[in-house]
Write a protein that holds these residues in place. Sequence first.
Motif, PDB file in Angstrom:
ATOM      1  N   SER A  56       0.854  -1.181   0.000  1.00 32.39           N
ATOM      2  CA  SER A  56       0.000   0.000   0.000  1.00 32.39           C
ATOM      3  C   SER A  56       0.898   1.243   0.000  1.00 32.39           C
ATOM      4  O   SER A  56       2.065   1.193   0.389  1.00 32.39           O
ATOM      5  CB  SER A  56      -0.918   0.015   1.218  1.00 32.39           C
ATOM      6  OG  SER A  56      -0.187   0.285   2.388  1.00 32.39           O
ATOM      7  N   LEU A  57       0.320   2.363  -0.422  1.00 32.02           N
ATOM      8  CA  LEU A  57       1.084   3.612  -0.488  1.00 32.02           C
ATOM      9  C   LEU A  57       1.503   4.075   0.907  1.00 32.02           C
ATOM     10  O   LEU A  57       2.611   4.592   1.086  1.00 32.02           O
ATOM     11  CB  LEU A  57       0.269   4.694  -1.190  1.00 32.02           C
ATOM     12  CG  LEU A  57       0.066   4.486  -2.698  1.00 32.02           C
ATOM     13  CD1 LEU A  57      -0.862   5.549  -3.261  1.00 32.02           C
ATOM     14  CD2 LEU A  57       1.400   4.512  -3.417  1.00 32.02           C
ATOM     15  N   THR A  58       0.637   3.891   1.894  1.00 34.17           N
ATOM     16  CA  THR A  58       0.960   4.292   3.258  1.00 34.17           C
ATOM     17  C   THR A  58       2.135   3.482   3.797  1.00 34.17           C
ATOM     18  O   THR A  58       3.069   4.040   4.393  1.00 34.17           O
ATOM     19  CB  THR A  58      -0.264   4.115   4.179  1.00 34.17           C
ATOM     20  OG1 THR A  58      -1.368   4.821   3.619  1.00 34.17           O
ATOM     21  CG2 THR A  58       0.025   4.604   5.575  1.00 34.17           C
ATOM     22  N   THR A  59       2.114   2.193   3.570  1.00 36.10           N
ATOM     23  CA  THR A  59       3.224   1.333   3.999  1.00 36.10           C
ATOM     24  C   THR A  59       4.504   1.725   3.278  1.00 36.10           C
ATOM     25  O   THR A  59       5.577   1.768   3.886  1.00 36.10           O
ATOM     26  CB  THR A  59       2.889  -0.149   3.732  1.00 36.10           C
ATOM     27  OG1 THR A  59       1.672  -0.479   4.387  1.00 36.10           O
ATOM     28  CG2 THR A  59       3.998  -1.053   4.216  1.00 36.10           C
ATOM     29  N   ALA A  60       4.402   2.010   1.986  1.00 34.63           N
ATOM     30  CA  ALA A  60       5.584   2.412   1.210  1.00 34.63           C
ATOM     31  C   ALA A  60       6.175   3.711   1.754  1.00 34.63           C
ATOM     32  O   ALA A  60       7.395   3.828   1.902  1.00 34.63           O
ATOM     33  CB  ALA A  60       5.217   2.571  -0.260  1.00 34.63           C
TER      34      ALA A  60
END
Length: 151
Positions: A56-60
């Motif tokens: 996910s973008l948040t995890t990235a």
Amino acid sequence: MELITNNLAEALMILGVLALIVEAAVLGMSTIILLLLGLSLLATGVMMNFSLLESSLTTALWSNTLITAALAALLWKPLKRMQEQRDNAQVHSDFAELTFTLTEDVNDQGLAHYAYSGISWKLKSEQPLSAGTLVKVVKKEVGVMWVAACD
């Protein structure tokens, strides 16, 4: 945007490799930040690819922030030391083997000049040399040729 989010791991790895290429090939390892960012993007992409991290973008974002900070803490001093190393060895070239006859007296003050390759060079010598002496260039500096008498 959907293409990137569906293939986030691959996109991060590509961005990481591009950042490393720019750092090494274009900037010549002069900025440490791009190196750290490239390594963190590559590491995050690999971890997402092996399902160690959620894709996910948040995890990235958080993963790259933490990995970049950790790499900066670990590698900052060694990389900074590597950048500060200088090679002071004199470069030997055909230019250094130039010989010519003096038209003026030369000493260590640099008052004499010699026109070479469209530039008027100041001539300096450790030993005073008189006009008509055959000399060779023994050292060069910006705008200055240091000469010595030929043996």
